[in-house]
Design a protein around this motif. Structure first.
Motif, PDB file in Angstrom:
ATOM      1  N   ALA A  53       0.821  -1.206   0.000  1.00  0.00           N
ATOM      2  CA  ALA A  53       0.000   0.000   0.000  1.00  0.00           C
ATOM      3  C   ALA A  53       0.858   1.262   0.000  1.00  0.00           C
ATOM      4  O   ALA A  53       0.513   2.267  -0.645  1.00  0.00           O
ATOM      5  CB  ALA A  53      -0.935   0.001   1.206  1.00  0.00           C
ATOM      6  N   PHE A  54       1.977   1.225   0.711  1.00  0.00           N
ATOM      7  CA  PHE A  54       2.870   2.388   0.769  1.00  0.00           C
ATOM      8  C   PHE A  54       3.461   2.695  -0.601  1.00  0.00           C
ATOM      9  O   PHE A  54       3.513   3.849  -1.024  1.00  0.00           O
ATOM     10  CB  PHE A  54       3.979   2.137   1.788  1.00  0.00           C
ATOM     11  CG  PHE A  54       4.998   3.243   1.873  1.00  0.00           C
ATOM     12  CD1 PHE A  54       4.636   4.498   2.343  1.00  0.00           C
ATOM     13  CD2 PHE A  54       6.309   3.039   1.471  1.00  0.00           C
ATOM     14  CE1 PHE A  54       5.570   5.527   2.423  1.00  0.00           C
ATOM     15  CE2 PHE A  54       7.246   4.059   1.553  1.00  0.00           C
ATOM     16  CZ  PHE A  54       6.874   5.309   2.023  1.00  0.00           C
ATOM     17  N   VAL A  55       3.908   1.674  -1.294  1.00  0.00           N
ATOM     18  CA  VAL A  55       4.458   1.876  -2.641  1.00  0.00           C
ATOM     19  C   VAL A  55       3.387   2.462  -3.559  1.00  0.00           C
ATOM     20  O   VAL A  55       3.643   3.391  -4.332  1.00  0.00           O
ATOM     21  CB  VAL A  55       5.007   0.555  -3.212  1.00  0.00           C
ATOM     22  CG1 VAL A  55       5.346   0.706  -4.698  1.00  0.00           C
ATOM     23  CG2 VAL A  55       6.248   0.114  -2.440  1.00  0.00           C
ATOM     24  N   GLU A  56       2.162   1.939  -3.466  1.00  0.00           N
ATOM     25  CA  GLU A  56       1.065   2.458  -4.288  1.00  0.00           C
ATOM     26  C   GLU A  56       0.786   3.918  -3.951  1.00  0.00           C
ATOM     27  O   GLU A  56       0.548   4.747  -4.840  1.00  0.00           O
ATOM     28  CB  GLU A  56      -0.186   1.606  -4.075  1.00  0.00           C
ATOM     29  CG  GLU A  56      -0.046   0.181  -4.607  1.00  0.00           C
ATOM     30  CD  GLU A  56      -1.178  -0.728  -4.162  1.00  0.00           C
ATOM     31  OE1 GLU A  56      -1.997  -0.296  -3.315  1.00  0.00           O
ATOM     32  OE2 GLU A  56      -1.248  -1.869  -4.646  1.00  0.00           O
ATOM     33  N   SER A  57       0.811   4.256  -2.653  1.00  0.00           N
ATOM     34  CA  SER A  57       0.564   5.630  -2.221  1.00  0.00           C
ATOM     35  C   SER A  57       1.663   6.564  -2.721  1.00  0.00           C
ATOM     36  O   SER A  57       1.385   7.681  -3.173  1.00  0.00           O
ATOM     37  CB  SER A  57       0.471   5.679  -0.699  1.00  0.00           C
ATOM     38  OG  SER A  57       0.226   6.994  -0.242  1.00  0.00           O
ATOM     39  N   CYS A  58       2.920   6.113  -2.640  1.00  0.00           N
ATOM     40  CA  CYS A  58       4.033   6.935  -3.139  1.00  0.00           C
ATOM     41  C   CYS A  58       3.866   7.225  -4.620  1.00  0.00           C
ATOM     42  O   CYS A  58       4.084   8.362  -5.074  1.00  0.00           O
ATOM     43  CB  CYS A  58       5.358   6.222  -2.891  1.00  0.00           C
ATOM     44  SG  CYS A  58       5.915   6.253  -1.162  1.00  0.00           S
ATOM     45  N   ARG A  59       3.458   6.245  -5.377  1.00  0.00           N
ATOM     46  CA  ARG A  59       3.269   6.443  -6.814  1.00  0.00           C
ATOM     47  C   ARG A  59       2.147   7.446  -7.095  1.00  0.00           C
ATOM     48  O   ARG A  59       2.274   8.297  -7.971  1.00  0.00           O
ATOM     49  CB  ARG A  59       2.977   5.102  -7.490  1.00  0.00           C
ATOM     50  CG  ARG A  59       4.197   4.189  -7.562  1.00  0.00           C
ATOM     51  CD  ARG A  59       3.835   2.812  -8.067  1.00  0.00           C
ATOM     52  NE  ARG A  59       5.029   1.974  -8.163  1.00  0.00           N
ATOM     53  CZ  ARG A  59       4.995   0.657  -8.306  1.00  0.00           C
ATOM     54  NH1 ARG A  59       3.833   0.014  -8.356  1.00  0.00           N
ATOM     55  NH2 ARG A  59       6.119  -0.026  -8.402  1.00  0.00           N
ATOM     56  N   ARG A  60       1.074   7.344  -6.336  1.00  0.00           N
ATOM     57  CA  ARG A  60      -0.053   8.271  -6.530  1.00  0.00           C
ATOM     58  C   ARG A  60       0.348   9.708  -6.231  1.00  0.00           C
ATOM     59  O   ARG A  60      -0.131  10.648  -6.865  1.00  0.00           O
ATOM     60  CB  ARG A  60      -1.230   7.890  -5.633  1.00  0.00           C
ATOM     61  CG  ARG A  60      -2.024   6.704  -6.093  1.00  0.00           C
ATOM     62  CD  ARG A  60      -3.399   6.667  -5.424  1.00  0.00           C
ATOM     63  NE  ARG A  60      -3.331   6.798  -3.987  1.00  0.00           N
ATOM     64  CZ  ARG A  60      -3.149   5.775  -3.160  1.00  0.00           C
ATOM     65  NH1 ARG A  60      -2.989   4.554  -3.638  1.00  0.00           N
ATOM     66  NH2 ARG A  60      -3.117   5.959  -1.850  1.00  0.00           N
ATOM     67  N   HIS A  61       1.214   9.889  -5.244  1.00  0.00           N
ATOM     68  CA  HIS A  61       1.570  11.231  -4.792  1.00  0.00           C
ATOM     69  C   HIS A  61       2.907  11.718  -5.343  1.00  0.00           C
ATOM     70  O   HIS A  61       3.408  12.763  -4.929  1.00  0.00           O
ATOM     71  CB  HIS A  61       1.595  11.274  -3.259  1.00  0.00           C
ATOM     72  CG  HIS A  61       0.255  11.047  -2.637  1.00  0.00           C
ATOM     73  ND1 HIS A  61      -0.174   9.809  -2.240  1.00  0.00           N
ATOM     74  CD2 HIS A  61      -0.771  11.902  -2.368  1.00  0.00           C
ATOM     75  CE1 HIS A  61      -1.392   9.905  -1.727  1.00  0.00           C
ATOM     76  NE2 HIS A  61      -1.774  11.159  -1.803  1.00  0.00           N
ATOM     77  N   GLY A  62       3.474  10.984  -6.271  1.00  0.00           N
ATOM     78  CA  GLY A  62       4.715  11.419  -6.894  1.00  0.00           C
ATOM     79  C   GLY A  62       5.930  11.371  -5.992  1.00  0.00           C
ATOM     80  O   GLY A  62       6.900  12.098  -6.197  1.00  0.00           O
ATOM     81  N   VAL A  63       5.897  10.512  -4.985  1.00  0.00           N
ATOM     82  CA  VAL A  63       7.019  10.360  -4.059  1.00  0.00           C
ATOM     83  C   VAL A  63       7.939   9.254  -4.569  1.00  0.00           C
ATOM     84  O   VAL A  63       7.517   8.104  -4.714  1.00  0.00           O
ATOM     85  CB  VAL A  63       6.516  10.026  -2.638  1.00  0.00           C
ATOM     86  CG1 VAL A  63       7.677   9.663  -1.723  1.00  0.00           C
ATOM     87  CG2 VAL A  63       5.735  11.195  -2.071  1.00  0.00           C
ATOM     88  N   ARG A  64       9.167   9.602  -4.851  1.00  0.00           N
ATOM     89  CA  ARG A  64      10.116   8.625  -5.400  1.00  0.00           C
ATOM     90  C   ARG A  64      11.298   8.370  -4.471  1.00  0.00           C
ATOM     91  O   ARG A  64      11.922   7.322  -4.543  1.00  0.00           O
ATOM     92  CB  ARG A  64      10.640   9.109  -6.753  1.00  0.00           C
ATOM     93  CG  ARG A  64       9.558   9.252  -7.816  1.00  0.00           C
ATOM     94  CD  ARG A  64      10.135   9.774  -9.132  1.00  0.00           C
ATOM     95  NE  ARG A  64       9.100   9.903 -10.157  1.00  0.00           N
ATOM     96  CZ  ARG A  64       8.309  10.962 -10.286  1.00  0.00           C
ATOM     97  NH1 ARG A  64       8.434  11.982  -9.443  1.00  0.00           N
ATOM     98  NH2 ARG A  64       7.387  11.015 -11.228  1.00  0.00           N
ATOM     99  N   LYS A  65      11.622   9.352  -3.623  1.00  0.00           N
ATOM    100  CA  LYS A  65      12.823   9.247  -2.785  1.00  0.00           C
ATOM    101  C   LYS A  65      12.432   9.392  -1.312  1.00  0.00           C
ATOM    102  O   LYS A  65      11.844  10.392  -0.919  1.00  0.00           O
ATOM    103  CB  LYS A  65      13.826  10.329  -3.182  1.00  0.00           C
ATOM    104  CG  LYS A  65      14.348  10.159  -4.606  1.00  0.00           C
ATOM    105  CD  LYS A  65      15.263  11.289  -5.033  1.00  0.00           C
ATOM    106  CE  LYS A  65      14.503  12.580  -5.257  1.00  0.00           C
ATOM    107  NZ  LYS A  65      15.360  13.647  -5.836  1.00  0.00           N
TER     108      LYS A  65
END
Length: 211
Positions: free
Chosen positions: A101-113
């Motif tokens: 879920a965290f990886v999916e959330s990062c992708r939705r919010h443009g968080v890469r690092k």
């Protein structure tokens, strides 16, 4: 001469234990010509084919809403399994559900690092293994000296910084991140709960609030 197995016992070993799920799986196997109503056993060669049929038709899923959402979007028919260790998304692990879920959330919010400050060596290794090939991670040992310049470099680099205060973390290390100034406050999350799932859940809550 090949042996055979009880079909319901074989299904139970795959997590198909709930009556509705078992009935649906049997209907698909009957449709494929691998069994028929009233038949209780199946030969080993047919069981291998049955596994291919079920894997091609169904997405095994637990009762978790996030897992069900993924199952529904998979292009396969969701099939509820119990115990949840048979779930194709999370494998029954709260940590694994949170990691996905965290990886999916990062992708939705443009968080890469992402920088994670603290955590035991074993936990840092787990997070590197589970997340490191999907997002860029910097893991900071909270027990080793960290200069203000290195911390500032982390803050500049990161999209999200998780300061894990409930773990092995010295104040002199955490302070470099939590007192970095207003320019970084929007990306720094101070987590006071223990456990990987709790860490990532707080990170996801922060990302949702920051939208």
């Amino acid at each position: 001469m090949s042996s055979d197995q009880d079909i319901d016992v074989w299904m139970a070993a795959r997590g198909i234990t709930l009556p509705d799920a078992r009935a649906r799986a049997r209907a698909v196997l009957t449709e494929a010509g691998l069994t028929r109503d009233g038949k209780q056993r199946m030969s080993e060669p047919k069981l291998l084919k049955a596994a291919e049929v079920l894997d091609g038709r169904f997405f095994s899923v637990c009762a978790d809403a996030a897992c069900l959402k993924v199952a529904q979007a998979s292009g396969k028919e969701p099939l509820r399994v119990e115990p949840r260790s048979h779930c194709a998304r999370c494998g029954g692990s709260a940590n694994r559900r949170a990691e996905v879920a965290f990886v999916e959330s990062c992708r939705r919010h443009g968080v890469r690092k992402v920088v994670i400050v603290g955590g035991s060596p074993a936990v840092r290794e787990e997070l590197e293994e589970k997340l490191g090939d999907q997002i860029d991670l910097r893991m900071v040992d909270g027990t080793e000296r960290r200069t203000s310049d290195r911390a500032r470099s982390d803050l500049d680099w990161a999209d999200l910084v998780l300061v894990w205060g409930a773990t092995e973390l010295h104040h002199k290390v955490s302070g470099h991140y939590t007192h970095g100034g207003p320019a970084y406050s929007h990306k720094v999350v101070h987590v006071v709960r223990r456990g990987v799932a709790a860490l990532l859940e707080e990170a996801m809550t922060h990302l949702e609030r920051a939208r």
